[in-house]
Design an enzyme around this catalytic site. Structure first.
Site, mmCIF file in Angstrom:
data_model
loop_
_atom_site.group_PDB
_atom_site.id
_atom_site.type_symbol
_atom_site.label_atom_id
_atom_site.label_comp_id
_atom_site.label_asym_id
_atom_site.label_seq_id
_atom_site.Cartn_x
_atom_site.Cartn_y
_atom_site.Cartn_z
ATOM 1 N N VAL A 105 -12.552 12.683 7.849
ATOM 2 C CA VAL A 105 -12.833 12.203 9.275
ATOM 3 C C VAL A 105 -14.328 12.281 9.339
ATOM 4 C CG1 VAL A 105 -12.963 13.165 11.729
ATOM 5 C CG2 VAL A 105 -10.980 13.520 10.485
ATOM 6 N N GLN A 147 -10.163 -12.307 4.289
ATOM 7 C CA GLN A 147 -10.624 -10.877 3.946
ATOM 8 C C GLN A 147 -11.004 -10.920 2.345
ATOM 9 O OE1 GLN A 147 -8.186 -6.854 3.379
ATOM 10 N NE2 GLN A 147 -8.120 -7.481 5.411
ATOM 11 N N LEU A 190 -15.372 8.840 8.424
ATOM 12 C CA LEU A 190 -15.267 7.837 9.621
ATOM 13 C C LEU A 190 -16.080 8.091 10.712
ATOM 14 C CD1 LEU A 190 -13.448 5.831 11.142
ATOM 15 C CD2 LEU A 190 -12.317 7.811 12.199
ATOM 16 N N SER A 226 -6.625 -13.767 2.194
ATOM 17 C CA SER A 226 -7.251 -12.645 1.526
ATOM 18 C C SER A 226 -7.359 -13.154 0.108
ATOM 19 C CB SER A 226 -6.755 -11.554 1.675
ATOM 20 O OG SER A 226 -7.502 -10.453 0.950
ATOM 21 N N TYR A 258 0.909 -1.234 0.064
ATOM 22 C CA TYR A 258 0.062 -0.007 0.016
ATOM 23 C C TYR A 258 0.844 1.174 -0.212
ATOM 24 C CZ TYR A 258 -4.026 -2.812 1.266
ATOM 25 O OH TYR A 258 -5.065 -3.734 1.130
HETATM 26 N N1 LIG Z 1 -7.312 -7.613 0.645
HETATM 27 C C1 LIG Z 1 -7.598 -6.991 -0.497
HETATM 28 O O1 LIG Z 1 -7.350 -7.425 -1.594
HETATM 29 C C2 LIG Z 1 -7.916 -5.530 -0.284
HETATM 30 C C3 LIG Z 1 -8.415 -4.853 -1.480
HETATM 31 C C4 LIG Z 1 -9.131 -3.371 -1.228
HETATM 32 C C5 LIG Z 1 -9.134 -2.887 -0.030
HETATM 33 N N2 LIG Z 1 -8.688 -3.500 1.055
HETATM 34 C C6 LIG Z 1 -8.689 -3.143 2.483
HETATM 35 O O2 LIG Z 1 -9.926 -2.521 2.591
HETATM 36 C C7 LIG Z 1 -9.791 -0.974 2.848
HETATM 37 C C8 LIG Z 1 -11.251 -0.519 2.282
HETATM 38 O O3 LIG Z 1 -11.208 -0.567 1.010
HETATM 39 P P1 LIG Z 1 -11.828 0.429 0.013
HETATM 40 O O4 LIG Z 1 -11.215 1.703 0.025
HETATM 41 O O5 LIG Z 1 -11.864 -0.389 -1.352
HETATM 42 O O6 LIG Z 1 -13.323 0.365 0.599
HETATM 43 P P2 LIG Z 1 -14.676 0.883 -0.018
HETATM 44 O O7 LIG Z 1 -15.872 0.867 1.217
HETATM 45 O O8 LIG Z 1 -15.107 0.285 -1.262
HETATM 46 O O9 LIG Z 1 -14.509 2.549 -0.042
HETATM 47 C C9 LIG Z 1 -13.959 3.348 0.641
HETATM 48 C C10 LIG Z 1 -14.250 4.784 0.045
HETATM 49 O O10 LIG Z 1 -15.712 5.059 0.088
HETATM 50 C C11 LIG Z 1 -15.960 6.364 0.318
HETATM 51 N N3 LIG Z 1 -16.768 6.348 1.688
HETATM 52 C C12 LIG Z 1 -16.337 5.568 2.799
HETATM 53 N N4 LIG Z 1 -17.071 5.886 3.792
HETATM 54 C C13 LIG Z 1 -17.964 6.844 3.310
HETATM 55 C C14 LIG Z 1 -19.251 7.527 3.943
HETATM 56 N N5 LIG Z 1 -19.646 7.223 5.251
HETATM 57 N N6 LIG Z 1 -20.097 8.329 2.951
HETATM 58 C C15 LIG Z 1 -19.541 8.365 1.836
HETATM 59 N N7 LIG Z 1 -18.461 7.886 1.487
HETATM 60 C C16 LIG Z 1 -17.805 7.079 1.908
HETATM 61 C C17 LIG Z 1 -14.780 6.895 0.491
HETATM 62 O O11 LIG Z 1 -14.737 7.406 -0.900
HETATM 63 P P3 LIG Z 1 -13.856 8.807 -1.386
HETATM 64 O O12 LIG Z 1 -12.360 8.659 -0.827
HETATM 65 O O13 LIG Z 1 -13.710 8.713 -2.978
HETATM 66 O O14 LIG Z 1 -14.555 9.884 -0.854
HETATM 67 C C18 LIG Z 1 -13.915 6.087 0.848
HETATM 68 O O15 LIG Z 1 -12.475 6.183 0.327
HETATM 69 C C19 LIG Z 1 -8.543 -0.560 2.514
HETATM 70 O O16 LIG Z 1 -8.266 0.514 3.222
HETATM 71 C C20 LIG Z 1 -7.720 -1.675 2.580
HETATM 72 O O17 LIG Z 1 -7.292 -1.796 3.934
HETATM 73 C C21 LIG Z 1 -8.221 -4.920 0.754
#
Ligand SMILES: NC(=O)c1ccc[n+]([C@@H]2O[C@H](COP(=O)([O-])OP(=O)(O)OC[C@H]3O[C@@H](n4cnc5c(N)ncnc54)[C@H](OP(=O)(O)O)[C@@H]3O)[C@@H](O)[C@H]2O)c1
Length: 318
Positions: free
Chosen positions: A286, A182, A289, A156, A53
């Site tokens: 924030v 995961q 979150l 994962s 990352y």
């Molecule tokens: N194991 C794996 O292969 C893998 C793959 C992907 C991710 N991950 C893990 O999973 C975590 C989350 O993944 P993801 O970023 O893909 O998750 P996601 O839930 O698809 O997207 C997160 C994004 O959704 C938006 N968001 C989140 N909460 C919100 C709210 N309350 N209201 C409005 N918009 C909201 C934001 O977008 P904006 O920033 O555009 O505003 C945020 O950056 C990562 O940080 C990582 O640790 C793991």
């Protein structure tokens, strides 16, 4: 924040895990620190990172998330209070995609160095490796557990049958099994022929295996970029199905009734699931979150859960 059991580890962890994928890169350091501080202040102790990352972000060829967390933990002197998860297996820089024993060992050393710690609480195999025998990978993970460098292991992006085979091998050889998984998992289910490259969306088999064997699922991308509660985010293309439109209607109706956002409804559905899943939430502000933490106070009624689950949910059949 009431802690929940984590798979077969015997440990209890925060019910929402904070994903830190873009911390220190796409999410600027000041905002990243503010998100971490607020999560910690709210009682959150479970952080998710990976060795890669976020090396794909323009201008950031080197890992930023791990050293960023290392710096934050050192500033706050709170390493011992946290449950820290990282991952190994995907390619970045000159490191190939692999779960070869030597590579695992080398990469974990680098992760520890970046994180400024001498152990991680949870190490995931980030992606399956069909070229390295599972027995060799499981033995390598086991050596790390035996040495105290890693406390627990997870998988994962594994197919259910590969996860089951890995744990059967571990059981037969007296090695540490994967205690949790995961997968890509949300309320909407992707079209079955969607291509997610090496990401593995959860399937019925994976979910029922985990539920039966007591492995907790930690859904990543749980909010599909926030699409359950934002006018500027549509349902991702690979999730556009008739069923998912019905699901969005159900989420919206429940959100309206409670005066909350659809994203909160989906997180509440995940944490109130039986057995509970532990969403790995990503936030870039924030305020996001705060909203996501608010989902822990949302109590969905039995009939609401029935409505949500009434539209084809993964793992519904046992
Ligand atoms: N194991 C794996 O292969 C893998 C793959 C992907 C991710 N991950 C893990 O999973 C975590 C989350 O993944 P993801 O970023 O893909 O998750 P996601 O839930 O698809 O997207 C997160 C994004 O959704 C938006 N968001 C989140 N909460 C919100 C709210 N309350 N209201 C409005 N918009 C909201 C934001 O977008 P904006 O920033 O555009 O505003 C945020 O950056 C990562 O940080 C990582 O640790 C793991």
């Amino acid at each position: 924040m009431d802690a929940v059991p984590l798979g077969t580890t015997g440990e209890r962890v925060s019910p929402l895990c904070l994903g830190t994928m873009y911390f220190g890169s796409e999410t600027d350091p000041e905002t990243s620190r503010a998100i971490l501080d607020r999560y910690y202040e709210a009682g959150g102790r479970f952080l998710d990172t990976a060795n890669i990352y976020a090396t794909w972000v323009d201008g950031y060829g080197e890992p930023e998330s791990e050293p960023f967390l290392g710096d934050w933990m050192a500033r706050r002197s709170n390493r011992e209070e946290l449950f820290l998860a990282t991952k190994v297996g995907f390619e970045y820089g000159d490191v190939p995609q692999s779960l070869d024993p030597d590579l695992i060992e080398r990469e974990v050393e680098k992760s520890l160095d970046r994180l400024g710690t001498d152990y991680v609480d949870l190490l995931y195999a980030h992606v399956d490796d069909r070229d390295t025998p599972l027995a060799e990978t499981m033995a390598a993970f086991d050596r790390l557990v035996e040495s105290g460098t890693v406390r627990h292991i997870g998988a994962s992006n594994y197919y259910g049958w590969r996860l089951a085979r890995a744990n059967t091998i571990a059981e037969e050889r007296g090695l540490t099994p994967f205690s949790c998984t995961q997968p890509r998992f949300s309320y909407l289910v992707p079209h079955r022929y969607s291509d997610f490259d090496r990401q593995r969306p959860a399937t019925d088999e994976l979910v029922s295996y985990c539920d039966d064997e007591g492995l907790t699922m930690l859904p990543y991308s749980p909010l599909l970029q926030g699409c359950y509660g934002r006018d500027d985010r549509r349902i991702p293309e690979r999730y556009v199905t008739t069923e998912n439109r019905l699901k969005m209607d159900a989420v919206e109706a429940i959100a309206d009734r409670h005066g909350v956002s659809g994203n909160q409804v989906v997180l509440a559905w995940m944490t109130q699931r039986d057995p509970p899943t532990v969403p790995v939430v990503g936030c870039s502000t924030v305020a996001q979150l705060e909203e996501n933490l608010g989902a822990l106070d949302l109590d969905l009624a039995g009939h609401e859960l029935d409505r949500v689950d009434g539209i084809q949910t993964l793992g519904g059949l046992h």
